[in-house]
Scaffold this motif. Structure first.
Motif, PDB file in Angstrom:
ATOM      1  N   GLY A  26      54.669  -2.846   8.160  1.00  0.00           N
ATOM      2  CA  GLY A  26      54.000  -4.132   8.030  1.00  0.00           C
ATOM      3  C   GLY A  26      52.568  -3.904   7.599  1.00  0.00           C
ATOM      4  N   LYS A  27      52.049  -4.777   6.801  1.00  0.00           N
ATOM      5  CA  LYS A  27      50.694  -4.617   6.274  1.00  0.00           C
ATOM      6  C   LYS A  27      49.686  -4.576   7.428  1.00  0.00           C
ATOM      7  CE  LYS A  27      49.427  -5.806   1.921  1.00  0.00           C
ATOM      8  NZ  LYS A  27      49.512  -6.715   0.816  1.00  0.00           N
ATOM      9  N   GLY A  28      49.001  -3.428   7.558  1.00  0.00           N
ATOM     10  CA  GLY A  28      47.975  -3.258   8.575  1.00  0.00           C
ATOM     11  C   GLY A  28      48.474  -3.200   9.997  1.00  0.00           C
ATOM     12  N   ILE A  29      49.760  -2.945  10.183  1.00  0.00           N
ATOM     13  CA  ILE A  29      50.364  -2.968  11.515  1.00  0.00           C
ATOM     14  C   ILE A  29      49.731  -1.956  12.473  1.00  0.00           C
ATOM     15  CG2 ILE A  29      52.264  -1.350  11.102  1.00  0.00           C
ATOM     16  CD1 ILE A  29      54.047  -3.429  12.588  1.00  0.00           C
ATOM     17  N   ALA A  30      49.243  -0.834  11.936  1.00  0.00           N
ATOM     18  CA  ALA A  30      48.670   0.207  12.793  1.00  0.00           C
ATOM     19  C   ALA A  30      47.161   0.342  12.614  1.00  0.00           C
ATOM     20  CB  ALA A  30      49.344   1.542  12.502  1.00  0.00           C
ATOM     21  N   TYR A  31      46.574  -0.511  11.808  1.00  0.00           N
ATOM     22  CA  TYR A  31      45.144  -0.412  11.531  1.00  0.00           C
ATOM     23  C   TYR A  31      44.344  -0.607  12.821  1.00  0.00           C
ATOM     24  CZ  TYR A  31      40.547  -1.196   9.584  1.00  0.00           C
ATOM     25  OH  TYR A  31      39.219  -1.109   9.291  1.00  0.00           O
ATOM     26  N   GLY A  32      43.506   0.371  13.134  1.00  0.00           N
ATOM     27  CA  GLY A  32      42.665   0.302  14.323  1.00  0.00           C
ATOM     28  C   GLY A  32      43.412   0.457  15.627  1.00  0.00           C
ATOM     29  N   LYS A  33      44.672   0.837  15.559  1.00  0.00           N
ATOM     30  CA  LYS A  33      45.499   0.980  16.763  1.00  0.00           C
ATOM     31  C   LYS A  33      45.606   2.449  17.147  1.00  0.00           C
ATOM     32  CE  LYS A  33      47.021  -3.355  16.762  1.00  0.00           C
ATOM     33  NZ  LYS A  33      46.980  -4.290  17.824  1.00  0.00           N
ATOM     34  N   THR A  34      45.960   2.686  18.383  1.00  0.00           N
ATOM     35  CA  THR A  34      46.172   4.048  18.882  1.00  0.00           C
ATOM     36  C   THR A  34      47.587   4.150  19.451  1.00  0.00           C
ATOM     37  OG1 THR A  34      45.316   3.449  21.073  1.00  0.00           O
ATOM     38  CG2 THR A  34      43.727   4.341  19.482  1.00  0.00           C
ATOM     39  N   ILE A  35      47.965   5.369  19.784  1.00  0.00           N
ATOM     40  CA  ILE A  35      49.267   5.584  20.418  1.00  0.00           C
ATOM     41  C   ILE A  35      49.343   4.718  21.683  1.00  0.00           C
ATOM     42  CG2 ILE A  35      50.785   7.330  21.475  1.00  0.00           C
ATOM     43  CD1 ILE A  35      50.251   7.703  18.417  1.00  0.00           C
ATOM     44  N   ASN A  36      50.505   4.126  21.914  1.00  0.00           N
ATOM     45  CA  ASN A  36      50.797   3.234  23.044  1.00  0.00           C
ATOM     46  C   ASN A  36      50.201   1.835  22.908  1.00  0.00           C
ATOM     47  OD1 ASN A  36      52.518   4.974  24.494  1.00  0.00           O
ATOM     48  ND2 ASN A  36      50.741   6.052  25.329  1.00  0.00           N
ATOM     49  N   SER A  37      49.507   1.547  21.794  1.00  0.00           N
ATOM     50  CA  SER A  37      49.063   0.178  21.562  1.00  0.00           C
ATOM     51  C   SER A  37      50.280  -0.687  21.282  1.00  0.00           C
ATOM     52  CB  SER A  37      48.133   0.105  20.341  1.00  0.00           C
ATOM     53  OG  SER A  37      46.930   0.776  20.578  1.00  0.00           O
ATOM     54  N   LEU A  38      50.177  -1.952  21.620  1.00  0.00           N
ATOM     55  CA  LEU A  38      51.275  -2.879  21.345  1.00  0.00           C
ATOM     56  C   LEU A  38      51.258  -3.297  19.887  1.00  0.00           C
ATOM     57  CD1 LEU A  38      51.193  -5.184  24.497  1.00  0.00           C
ATOM     58  CD2 LEU A  38      52.853  -3.403  23.939  1.00  0.00           C
ATOM     59  N   VAL A  39      52.446  -3.501  19.344  1.00  0.00           N
ATOM     60  CA  VAL A  39      52.618  -3.918  17.953  1.00  0.00           C
ATOM     61  C   VAL A  39      52.620  -5.441  17.896  1.00  0.00           C
ATOM     62  CG1 VAL A  39      54.226  -3.914  16.010  1.00  0.00           C
ATOM     63  CG2 VAL A  39      53.959  -1.866  17.412  1.00  0.00           C
ATOM     64  N   GLU A  40      51.886  -5.985  16.923  1.00  0.00           N
ATOM     65  CA  GLU A  40      51.902  -7.433  16.723  1.00  0.00           C
ATOM     66  C   GLU A  40      53.160  -7.783  15.933  1.00  0.00           C
ATOM     67  OE1 GLU A  40      48.137  -9.195  15.352  1.00  0.00           O
ATOM     68  OE2 GLU A  40      47.288  -7.194  15.691  1.00  0.00           O
ATOM     69  N   LYS A  41      54.083  -8.487  16.577  1.00  0.00           N
ATOM     70  CA  LYS A  41      55.369  -8.784  15.941  1.00  0.00           C
ATOM     71  C   LYS A  41      55.227  -9.582  14.652  1.00  0.00           C
ATOM     72  CE  LYS A  41      58.228  -8.180  19.931  1.00  0.00           C
ATOM     73  NZ  LYS A  41      59.456  -8.466  20.575  1.00  0.00           N
ATOM     74  N   LYS A  42      54.189 -10.403  14.536  1.00  0.00           N
ATOM     75  CA  LYS A  42      54.016 -11.210  13.330  1.00  0.00           C
ATOM     76  C   LYS A  42      53.672 -10.349  12.116  1.00  0.00           C
ATOM     77  CE  LYS A  42      49.192 -12.266  14.176  1.00  0.00           C
ATOM     78  NZ  LYS A  42      48.201 -13.254  14.435  1.00  0.00           N
ATOM     79  N   LYS A  43      53.222  -9.108  12.339  1.00  0.00           N
ATOM     80  CA  LYS A  43      52.882  -8.213  11.233  1.00  0.00           C
ATOM     81  C   LYS A  43      54.076  -7.387  10.756  1.00  0.00           C
ATOM     82  CE  LYS A  43      47.949  -7.617  11.808  1.00  0.00           C
ATOM     83  NZ  LYS A  43      46.854  -6.654  11.827  1.00  0.00           N
ATOM     84  N   ILE A  44      55.170  -7.413  11.496  1.00  0.00           N
ATOM     85  CA  ILE A  44      56.343  -6.618  11.131  1.00  0.00           C
ATOM     86  C   ILE A  44      56.981  -7.204   9.882  1.00  0.00           C
ATOM     87  CG2 ILE A  44      58.657  -5.881  11.813  1.00  0.00           C
ATOM     88  CD1 ILE A  44      57.648  -5.853  14.724  1.00  0.00           C
ATOM     89  N   TYR A  45      57.160  -6.326   8.883  1.00  0.00           N
ATOM     90  CA  TYR A  45      57.783  -6.755   7.638  1.00  0.00           C
ATOM     91  C   TYR A  45      59.202  -6.225   7.517  1.00  0.00           C
ATOM     92  CZ  TYR A  45      58.258  -8.137   2.846  1.00  0.00           C
ATOM     93  OH  TYR A  45      58.700  -8.746   1.716  1.00  0.00           O
ATOM     94  N   LYS A  46      59.388  -4.987   7.921  1.00  0.00           N
ATOM     95  CA  LYS A  46      60.709  -4.359   7.810  1.00  0.00           C
ATOM     96  C   LYS A  46      60.862  -3.343   8.922  1.00  0.00           C
ATOM     97  CE  LYS A  46      64.613  -3.243   5.925  1.00  0.00           C
ATOM     98  NZ  LYS A  46      65.733  -3.974   6.456  1.00  0.00           N
ATOM     99  N   ILE A  47      62.054  -3.265   9.470  1.00  0.00           N
ATOM    100  CA  ILE A  47      62.385  -2.274  10.493  1.00  0.00           C
ATOM    101  C   ILE A  47      63.506  -1.403   9.945  1.00  0.00           C
ATOM    102  CG2 ILE A  47      63.336  -1.898  12.796  1.00  0.00           C
ATOM    103  CD1 ILE A  47      62.061  -4.566  13.635  1.00  0.00           C
TER     104      ILE A  47
END
Length: 131
Positions: A26-47
């Protein structure tokens, strides 16, 4: 869903409800995130759910090297084919089509133009094919 590994700003490895490792794009899904951070579901594009370690490596390599826009283009093409032509497609089509789009754009940017030897057949059969 928690980040287990960052592949790049647009892709992560995490686990689904069945405790399977999955690759989420997803676009920017991990930007500024660290390990164990929660994923914003609205940013998910493909699994992607890799079936084996080989698939996991191929998918990981692809999402690290190919811009997320190419994955989005593939998704739109595949969704259109499924919706309009009722096609049943294997999930591996995402990898193949995305890789094809990426390499085609790369060749274009390098000024390498390939002549399509089957262009007449594609136009002819495309116009008479009934799906």
């Amino acid at each position: 869903m928690k980040i287990k590994k960052k592949l790049n700003n647009n892709a992560i490895i995490t686990k689904n409800e069945q405790n399977q490792e999955i690759i989420v794009v997803g676009k920017g899904i991990a930007y500024g995130k660290t390990i164990n951070s929660l994923v914003e579901k609205k940013k998910i594009y493909k699994i992607f759910v890799p079936e084996n370690k080989g698939d996991k490596k191929r998918i990981s390599d692809m999402v690290q090297q190919i811009p997320v826009q190419y994955i989005e283009i593939s998704e739109k093409i595949i969704s259109y084919a499924r919706r309009e032509y009722k096609l049943v497609l294997n999930e591996s089509i995402y990898l193949s089509l995305t890789d094809h789009i990426s390499s085609s754009i790369e060749r274009y940017e390098q000024g390498v133009f390939l002549k399509n030897k089957f262009l007449w057949e594609i136009k002819h059969f495309g116009s008479v094919a009934k799906f």
